[in-house]
Write an enzyme that holds these catalytic residues in place. Structure first.
Site: not given
Length: 171
Positions: A103, A134-135, A161, A126
């Protein structure tokens, strides 16, 4: 709570490995994706119309993402938040597939280094998660911190990912 515009939208549910995703939009833009569980789950508004098959390209790209065949989405999306929220959400689009940031990183990128908490609040609202990733935002200590779809969903998406550098488990 997610920032959802009070307008007429079409919606459908798309199957995914994290459960059925609510997808809503209009003839030109995707406005909403909502996880089936978590603190920011959205239900269709009364003025929304269920339209099965209305989102073929969104469905195609989400399926390709979950199959490991897509790393960047190319969908027409629209944000309807405050200027600050929109700037945070646009910053999320710049986080590469398989990478994470904090953040504080986003706050510094926005030339507002003291705004980590505000970035966290905007991140939590979001309206188009997964597509607007946002993850990929984690705590400065590499923890998974809160997530609107639940921390297990966040963990799944990051592991899917191949993201490194986050605490996969506290135990």
């Amino acid at each position: 709570m997610k920032h959802i515009p009070p307008i007429d939208l079409c919606y459908d549910y798309l199957d995914s490995p994290v459960g059925p995703l609510l997808v809503a939009g209009d003839d030109t833009h995707l406005h909403v994706i909502s996880f089936p569980t978590g603190k920011t789950t959205v239900k269709p508004f009364e003025n929304w119309v269920k339209r099965p098959g209305f989102f073929p390209e969104t469905s195609k790209q989400l399926n390709a993402y979950f199959a490991g065949e897509l790393t960047v989405f190319d969908l027409p999306i629209i944000f309807s938040g405050s200027d600050f929220q929109n700037s945070v959400w646009n910053s999320l689009l710049e986080i590469p597939f398989g990478e994470t940031c904090s953040y504080g990183d986003i706050a510094r990128k926005l030339n507002n280094p003291g705004a980590s908490r505000a970035v966290g609040l905007a991140n939590g609202t979001n309206p188009i998660p997964i597509v607007v990733p946002c993850h990929r935002v984690i705590g400065s200590d590499n923890s998974l911190t809160g997530f609107g779809g639940g921390v297990e969903t966040k963990r799944y998406l990051l592991e899917h990912e191949g993201a490194a550098g986050f605490q996969a488990s506290l135990f």
